[in-house]
Design an enzyme around this catalytic site. Structure first.
Site, mmCIF file in Angstrom:
data_model
loop_
_atom_site.group_PDB
_atom_site.id
_atom_site.type_symbol
_atom_site.label_atom_id
_atom_site.label_comp_id
_atom_site.label_asym_id
_atom_site.label_seq_id
_atom_site.Cartn_x
_atom_site.Cartn_y
_atom_site.Cartn_z
ATOM 1 N N ARG A 241 0.863 -1.173 0.000
ATOM 2 C CA ARG A 241 0.000 0.000 0.000
ATOM 3 C C ARG A 241 0.901 1.225 0.000
ATOM 4 O O ARG A 241 1.962 1.221 0.644
ATOM 5 C CB ARG A 241 -0.896 0.045 1.244
ATOM 6 C CG ARG A 241 -2.095 -0.881 1.212
ATOM 7 C CD ARG A 241 -3.162 -0.414 0.216
ATOM 8 N NE ARG A 241 -4.327 -1.273 0.239
ATOM 9 C CZ ARG A 241 -4.492 -2.360 -0.519
ATOM 10 N NH1 ARG A 241 -3.556 -2.720 -1.380
ATOM 11 N NH2 ARG A 241 -5.596 -3.071 -0.432
ATOM 12 N N GLU A 270 -3.892 7.471 -3.938
ATOM 13 C CA GLU A 270 -4.375 6.999 -5.245
ATOM 14 C C GLU A 270 -5.751 7.572 -5.555
ATOM 15 O O GLU A 270 -6.577 7.635 -4.648
ATOM 16 C CB GLU A 270 -4.488 5.474 -5.235
ATOM 17 C CG GLU A 270 -3.164 4.778 -5.104
ATOM 18 C CD GLU A 270 -3.302 3.261 -5.005
ATOM 19 O OE1 GLU A 270 -4.381 2.713 -5.336
ATOM 20 O OE2 GLU A 270 -2.328 2.628 -4.596
ATOM 21 N N HIS A 288 -1.756 0.322 -9.780
ATOM 22 C CA HIS A 288 -2.334 -0.642 -8.830
ATOM 23 C C HIS A 288 -2.952 -1.851 -9.554
ATOM 24 O O HIS A 288 -4.160 -2.088 -9.468
ATOM 25 C CB HIS A 288 -3.376 0.041 -7.929
ATOM 26 C CG HIS A 288 -3.566 -0.686 -6.631
ATOM 27 N ND1 HIS A 288 -3.843 -0.060 -5.448
ATOM 28 C CD2 HIS A 288 -3.523 -2.017 -6.335
ATOM 29 C CE1 HIS A 288 -3.965 -0.960 -4.478
ATOM 30 N NE2 HIS A 288 -3.768 -2.160 -5.007
HETATM 31 P P1 NAP Z 1 -0.637 -11.496 4.723
HETATM 32 O O1 NAP Z 1 -0.527 -12.907 4.287
HETATM 33 O O2 NAP Z 1 -1.504 -11.163 5.874
HETATM 34 O O3 NAP Z 1 0.862 -10.977 4.990
HETATM 35 C C1 NAP Z 1 1.137 -9.739 5.552
HETATM 36 C C2 NAP Z 1 2.300 -9.918 6.536
HETATM 37 O O4 NAP Z 1 2.610 -8.626 7.062
HETATM 38 C C3 NAP Z 1 1.929 -10.778 7.716
HETATM 39 O O5 NAP Z 1 2.324 -12.118 7.490
HETATM 40 C C4 NAP Z 1 2.650 -10.148 8.879
HETATM 41 O O6 NAP Z 1 3.846 -10.868 9.102
HETATM 42 C C5 NAP Z 1 3.023 -8.756 8.414
HETATM 43 N N1 NAP Z 1 2.333 -7.741 9.220
HETATM 44 C C6 NAP Z 1 1.005 -7.653 9.489
HETATM 45 N N2 NAP Z 1 0.746 -6.581 10.255
HETATM 46 C C7 NAP Z 1 1.929 -5.986 10.486
HETATM 47 C C8 NAP Z 1 2.320 -4.850 11.234
HETATM 48 N N3 NAP Z 1 1.429 -4.091 11.894
HETATM 49 N N4 NAP Z 1 3.626 -4.531 11.258
HETATM 50 C C9 NAP Z 1 4.521 -5.271 10.602
HETATM 51 N N5 NAP Z 1 4.214 -6.372 9.875
HETATM 52 C C10 NAP Z 1 2.931 -6.716 9.826
HETATM 53 O O7 NAP Z 1 -1.131 -10.584 3.529
HETATM 54 P P2 NAP Z 1 -0.885 -10.774 1.956
HETATM 55 O O8 NAP Z 1 -1.977 -11.571 1.369
HETATM 56 O O9 NAP Z 1 0.519 -11.212 1.751
HETATM 57 O O10 NAP Z 1 -1.093 -9.268 1.471
HETATM 58 C C11 NAP Z 1 -0.250 -8.249 1.948
HETATM 59 C C12 NAP Z 1 -0.738 -6.885 1.504
HETATM 60 O O11 NAP Z 1 -0.489 -6.710 0.120
HETATM 61 C C13 NAP Z 1 -2.244 -6.654 1.628
HETATM 62 O O12 NAP Z 1 -2.611 -6.257 2.930
HETATM 63 C C14 NAP Z 1 -2.515 -5.569 0.598
HETATM 64 O O13 NAP Z 1 -2.431 -4.299 1.199
HETATM 65 C C15 NAP Z 1 -1.384 -5.733 -0.391
HETATM 66 N N6 NAP Z 1 -1.851 -6.203 -1.713
HETATM 67 C C16 NAP Z 1 -1.676 -5.404 -2.801
HETATM 68 C C17 NAP Z 1 -2.048 -5.863 -4.040
HETATM 69 C C18 NAP Z 1 -1.860 -5.018 -5.267
HETATM 70 O O14 NAP Z 1 -2.681 -5.083 -6.170
HETATM 71 N N7 NAP Z 1 -0.803 -4.236 -5.349
HETATM 72 C C19 NAP Z 1 -2.650 -7.115 -4.189
HETATM 73 C C20 NAP Z 1 -2.818 -7.886 -3.061
HETATM 74 C C21 NAP Z 1 -2.410 -7.428 -1.821
HETATM 75 P P3 NAP Z 1 4.470 -11.020 10.563
HETATM 76 O O15 NAP Z 1 3.322 -11.104 11.534
HETATM 77 O O16 NAP Z 1 5.274 -12.252 10.475
HETATM 78 O O17 NAP Z 1 5.307 -9.819 10.776
HETATM 79 C C1 GLV Z 2 -5.312 -5.204 -3.635
HETATM 80 O O1 GLV Z 2 -4.591 -4.258 -3.490
HETATM 81 C C2 GLV Z 2 -5.821 -5.994 -2.568
HETATM 82 O O2 GLV Z 2 -5.568 -5.652 -1.401
HETATM 83 O O3 GLV Z 2 -6.477 -6.990 -2.848
#
Ligand code: NAP
Ligand code: GLV
Length: 322
Positions: A241, A270, A288
């Site tokens: 983000r 954005e 995005h």
């Molecule tokens: P996820 O599996 O929940 O992974 C996020 C990781 O971040 C967690 O495993 C956690 O690891 C860490 N985390 C959570 N809260 C935190 C905090 N307050 N401080 C530090 N670390 C923290 O999520 P994901 O599916 O990988 O997705 C991650 C993010 O990518 C989403 O939330 C979204 O914003 C973004 N995203 C963007 C797109 C796009 O189109 N660009 C698409 C999909 C997702 P630890 O607990 O081990 O630290």
């Molecule tokens: C995209 O940014 C998502 O969080 O799914």
């Protein structure tokens, strides 16, 4: 029997809209324009559930508006930072998201940005389209090699891990993960080194890729001070983000060359992009599109439908966030 009224804030892939119409009294988006706070308040007042998405400001103020009929918000997206989930929980509104089904495509987009930033792809493409390319020459458009370099993954969740696998197995990179919960054993099993101190990670990598959610604790995680501790010459990628980085400080670091290049899919405000960022040749910018494949977007929509179905059938929702 009357069917639940479900308002959908944006256009969704055809297969998803078809399912929504088949199962609910679905109020689909005709023009794909954001509803804004008034439109969202109206949707909450007139529907049993809302299918929301990124950029829909479901703030505490909007959720508290009366009258309110909605008891469920099915977010289309894994990130749900547009929703005040504490306020929703306090009001008894169930919130779900769509994790997992978009992981691989978002990891691919991350690698796309990493390679594009390393090889100065945007600069080269702009030059060519601008008619300024004078032909092959040995010192033209030199980037840096990716293979054998160190990649720091900030946030080792689903997408962070998928990026690490691609970088290790596809490009022979050495991956270091910053995580609050990963054990040394689990890091070893995943083929990565573990770094528990973020500043140390920032100081030792050739590439850094961000994969933490936007939460009060990560807005921003890369503060101006932390950006100062990035090793000069590092390439930074953000598909998480925009607000997890201090964007103004990043622009300064890109200008000075401390951060050699950036690959960004997400931005602080954005779709507004600071002109100073647009002007930087060493920033590769995408609108995005991390999960923008027909496969991911359809699967995300069908997962939102599955959450709605479970909710209205009185079953446990598969992807409860609040
Ligand atoms: P996820 O599996 O929940 O992974 C996020 C990781 O971040 C967690 O495993 C956690 O690891 C860490 N985390 C959570 N809260 C935190 C905090 N307050 N401080 C530090 N670390 C923290 O999520 P994901 O599916 O990988 O997705 C991650 C993010 O990518 C989403 O939330 C979204 O914003 C973004 N995203 C963007 C797109 C796009 O189109 N660009 C698409 C999909 C997702 P630890 O607990 O081990 O630290
Ligand atoms: C995209 O940014 C998502 O969080 O799914």
């Amino acid at each position: 029997m009357t069917r639940p009224i479900v308002t959908v804030t944006r256009r969704l892939p055809a297969a998803v809209e078809q399912q929504l119409k088949a199962q609910f009294d679905a109020r689909l988006s005709a023009d794909d324009r954001p509803l804004g706070t008034e439109g969202l308040a109206r949707a909450l007042a007139e529907s049993d559930a809302v299918v929301s998405t990124l950029g829909d400001p479901l703030t505490s103020a909007v959720l508290h508006r009366v009258p309110r009929r909605a008891r469920m918000i099915a977010q289309f997206g894994v990130g749900y930072d547009n929703i005040d989930v504490r306020a929703a929980a306090a009001l008894g509104i169930t919130v779900t998201n769509t994790p997992g089904v978009l992981t691989e495509d978002t990891a691919d987009a991350t690698i796309l940005l990493l390679l594009a930033a390393a090889r100065r792809a945007s600069e080269g493409a702009r030059e060519l389209r601008g008619g300024q390319w004078t032909g092959w020459r040995p010192t033209h458009n030199l980037g840096v090699r990716v293979s054998g370099k160190i990649l720091g993954i900030v946030g080792f969740g689903r997408i962070g891990r998928a990026v690490a696998d691609r970088a290790r197995l596809g490009f022979g990179m050495h991956v270091v993960a910053w995580s609050r919960s990963l054990s040394p054993e689990a890091a070893r099993d995943a083929g990565v080194a573990l770094e528990t101190d973020l500043t140390s990670l920032l100081g030792r990598c050739d590439f850094i890729s961000l994969h933490v959610p936007s939460t009060p604790g990560t807005r921003p995680l890369l503060t101006a001070e932390r950006i100062e501790s990035i090793r000069p010459g590092t390439i930074l990628v953000n598909t998480a983000r925009g607000d997890v980085i201090d964007e103004t400080a990043l622009i300064s670091a890109l200008r000075s060359g401390r951060v050699a290049a950036a690959g960004l899919d997400v931005f602080e405000r954005e779709p507004a992009i600071p002109p100073a960022l647009l002007a930087l040749p060493n920033a590769v910018l995408l609108p995005h599109i991390g999960s923008a494949t027909i496969e991911s977007r359809t699967a995300m929509g069908l997962l939102a439908v599955a959450n709605l179905e479970a909710f209205f059938a009185g079953r446990t929702v598969p992807n409860h966030v609040a």
